[in-house]
Design an enzyme around this catalytic site. Structure first.
Site, short mmCIF file in Angstrom:
data_model
loop_
_atom_site.label_atom_id
_atom_site.label_comp_id
_atom_site.label_asym_id
_atom_site.label_seq_id
_atom_site.Cartn_x
_atom_site.Cartn_y
_atom_site.Cartn_z
CB SER A 221 -0.96 -0.03 1.18
OG SER A 221 -1.99 0.93 1.03
CG ASP A 390 -8.12 -2.27 -4.47
OD1 ASP A 390 -8.78 -1.38 -3.92
OD2 ASP A 390 -7.07 -2.73 -3.99
CG HIS A 416 -6.22 -4.08 -1.80
ND1 HIS A 416 -6.87 -3.15 -2.55
CD2 HIS A 416 -5.08 -3.49 -1.39
CE1 HIS A 416 -6.17 -2.03 -2.58
NE2 HIS A 416 -5.08 -2.22 -1.88
#
Length: 473
Positions: A221, A390, A416
């Site tokens: 991330s 996502d 994800h």
């Protein structure tokens, strides 16, 4: 529902939610102070009462053979205790950044039962550097309920020397030589500082300690965004990173699923300074976590993630949530979060915009242009692993801003990397991480870094399909 005249940008229910949120923020500090002043017996009474109320409404938690281990993971105080549960020894290292912050690096260099080299010495093994996401620390990599789903543990057993980074300001990196965490200037940092100091300084330290020529970088991330930024502005850093693996990559997210919060923050990202001040954002999370019954804390986190990001968490088991949510939050600056809203507002991967008081003008965009990270300059090989539905990953826009050698793999119908449309954390904590994520990480590392023959190497259950999904403008 009808809109309110004159101030009709938001619905009435959204103004009500905004007002309630502001009141909660306003009353949170006095409530916290009152709670701290209460005797332990009173706090325990309310805690026990909350447990009884929870079980009356939701039933008892499932109790199984893993209960003791889950409790031990949930109650672990730090990275060392989390790794000790699985039989791994950890080294701590500290690096001073070029602007005076002291960052903690952690290292697992030996397999279970393998004699450990003296701390700080080279092992001769290929080096992997792993970096966490926003509002996190290194704990998120190792707080899993099954070691076969834990990416770093698998890599250690594969024969890698695994290092973990920590951003300035989080629980392991709250010291600096020119200031203290009690001062506002300590928290005056954004993604710019992570990429200009934290990432390159950490990599330099690791390579000097291990005497390795290069290392492999795995980011999660925001940890991917920091690598994108650092590699884009530091050509020499590209020579030191042999491959960059981005898990649930972040560059210019579309925005939040909570339309009211998304619109408000994009309209004026600096409103966060008004709500949360100019130090750490949401520091009271640790306090509330410490007094709330874990089952209730999990429910609160699930509700918040669903509201803000539309993450449902169906691919993460309840046991993993109980164990992992206790280690999910760590400190960062309000400014770092403001930086993300600036990026989302402009739909571009920009450096922090200090010119927050721009003059409104028809020619504003022509007269002023915030600096962009030149991500097409990256020469390090890049492999991205993402869910193709996502909400936070706009992969097409991202790939247009990356060099042509970038490769990426989508997991069809996943957010994800989960079986259901769920949270970013699936890439780390999902029940299928060992089949959907780890084989591709292992194969990519092997592709760019030759490994000596090992027993028990994980084989990919399906061919490694790193299909290039680039589209260039």
């Amino acid at each position: 529902m009808a809109r309110i005249p004159f101030v009709g940008r938001l619905y009435l229910r959204e103004y009500i939610a905004l007002l309630v949120g502001a009141l909660l923020i306003a009353f949170e500090i006095p409530i916290r102070l009152i709670t701290l002043a209460l005797p332990d017996a009173v706090i325990k009474f309310f805690h026990d009462k909350s447990v009884r109320i929870y079980h009356q409404n939701f039933g008892n938690s499932k109790v199984d053979a893993e209960a003791a281990r889950i409790s031990r993971i949930e109650k672990a105080n730090d990275f060392h205790e989390l790794c000790e549960i699985w039989g791994y020894e950890v080294e701590d290292h500290y690096v001073q950044t070029t602007d005076g912050y002291l960052l903690c690096l952690q290292r697992i260099s030996s397999k279970k039962g393998e004699p450990r080299a003296a701390p700080g010495e080279s092992t001769g093994k290929p080096v992997v550097y792993m970096h966490h996401g926003l509002l996190m620390c290194s704990d998120v990599w190792v707080c899993l309920t099954d070691e076969e789903r834990c990416i770093p543990f698998v890599l250690v057993e594969q024969g890698y020397d695994v290092w973990f980074g920590n951003n300035r300001g989080n629980k392991y990196s709250k010291k600096a030589i020119h200031t203290t965490a009690n001062e506002s200037r300590f928290w005056n940092f954004s993604i710019d500082d992570f990429c200009m100091h934290d990432i390159p300084n950490s990599i330099t330290y690791i390579l000097e300690a291990t005497k390795a020529g290069t290392l492999s970088y795995i980011g999660f991330s925001q940890g991917t965004a920091q690598a994108f930024a650092a590699l884009s502005i530091n050509p020499r850093l590209n020579e030191r990173v042999n491959v960059f693996i981005g898990l649930a990559p972040a560059m210019s997210p579309r925005g939040l699923s909570a339309r009211m919060v998304d619109a408000l923050m994009k309209a004026s990202p600096t409103l966060l300074f008004l709500f949360f001040g100019r130090k750490a954002i949401l520091p009271s999370t640790i306090f509330w976590q410490s007094i709330l019954y874990p089952e209730i804390f999990v429910k609160i986190i699930d509700v918040c993630l669903s509201y803000l990001f539309d993450w449902q968490g169906k691919n993460i088991t309840h046991s993993q949530k109980l164990a992992g949510y206790a280690h999910l939050y760590s400190y960062t600056s309000t400014k770092a979060v403001v930086h993300w809203f600036q990026i989302m507002r402009n739909s571009k991967f920009l450096m922090y915009d200090d010119d927050v008081q721009k003059v409104t003008s028809l020619y504003q965009d022509r007269s002023y242009r915030p600096a962009r990270f030149p991500t097409r300059n990256i020469t390090t090989p890049i492999f991205l692993l993402y869910g193709d539905v996502d909400h936070l990953v706009d992969i097409d826009s991202m790939l247009k801003e990356l060099p042509a050698h970038t490769t990426a793999r989508a997991v069809p119908g996943h957010e994800h990397l989960g079986e259901y449309p769920i949270a970013t954390l699936d890439v780390l904590w999902g029940w299928s991480t060992d089949t959907l994520v780890i084989p591709y990480v292992v194969d990519t590392l092997k592709k760019y870094r030759k490994m000596p023959p090992q027993n028990g190497i994980i084989e990919t259950s399906t061919p490694l399909d790193t299909t290039v999904v680039m589209s260039k403008t």
